[in-house]
Design an enzyme around this catalytic site. Structure first.
Site, PDB file in Angstrom:
ATOM      1  N   ARG A  51      23.504   2.504   3.885  1.00  0.00           N
ATOM      2  CA  ARG A  51      24.625   2.787   4.794  1.00  0.00           C
ATOM      3  C   ARG A  51      24.941   4.277   4.847  1.00  0.00           C
ATOM      4  O   ARG A  51      25.104   4.838   5.924  1.00  0.00           O
ATOM      5  CB  ARG A  51      25.878   2.010   4.381  1.00  0.00           C
ATOM      6  CG  ARG A  51      25.782   0.518   4.607  1.00  0.00           C
ATOM      7  CD  ARG A  51      27.002  -0.184   4.079  1.00  0.00           C
ATOM      8  NE  ARG A  51      27.118   0.110   2.648  1.00  0.00           N
ATOM      9  CZ  ARG A  51      28.226  -0.037   1.935  1.00  0.00           C
ATOM     10  NH1 ARG A  51      29.331  -0.469   2.502  1.00  0.00           N
ATOM     11  NH2 ARG A  51      28.240   0.230   0.650  1.00  0.00           N
ATOM     12  N   ASN A  57      27.623  -3.491   5.085  1.00  0.00           N
ATOM     13  CA  ASN A  57      26.865  -4.541   4.421  1.00  0.00           C
ATOM     14  C   ASN A  57      27.317  -5.896   4.922  1.00  0.00           C
ATOM     15  O   ASN A  57      28.514  -6.103   5.183  1.00  0.00           O
ATOM     16  CB  ASN A  57      27.084  -4.483   2.906  1.00  0.00           C
ATOM     17  CG  ASN A  57      26.333  -3.355   2.246  1.00  0.00           C
ATOM     18  OD1 ASN A  57      25.409  -2.792   2.812  1.00  0.00           O
ATOM     19  ND2 ASN A  57      26.723  -3.013   1.035  1.00  0.00           N
TER      20      ASN A  57
END
Length: 92
Positions: A20, A38
């Protein structure tokens, strides 16, 4: 050309490997807006808005991701951009 929104769901070893944060850095470098987060099943969801060419560049980067990632698939859904994001960030 009008901006688009791509929803990309990335499968593989993509959690716990800075996927990320690395995506955020790359998307900001490209000037895209949106977020990466996520998912409970171990995948990462990316919502990105920008020009088709820049979205293709992000998609290409996402196929490798950061060094520790092992990407096995990316599902892409193209949508019309609505301009709701000013920057690209990580969501928790």
């Amino acid at each position: 050309m009008d901006n688009l929104r791509w929803k990309m769901v990335v499968s593989g070893k993509v959690q716990g490997v800075y996927y990320r944060a690395s995506t955020e850095k790359e998307a900001n470098r490209l000037g895209l807006s949106g977020y990466a987060r996520n998912l409970p099943d171990g995948r990462v969801e990316i919502i990105a808005e920008g020009s088709p060419e820049l979205l293709r560049q992000l998609h290409q980067w996402c196929q490798e991701g950061p060094p520790a990632a092992k990407v096995t698939a990316i599902d892409v859904e193209e949508q019309r951009a609505n301009g709701e994001f000013d920057t690209f960030g990580v969501r928790y």
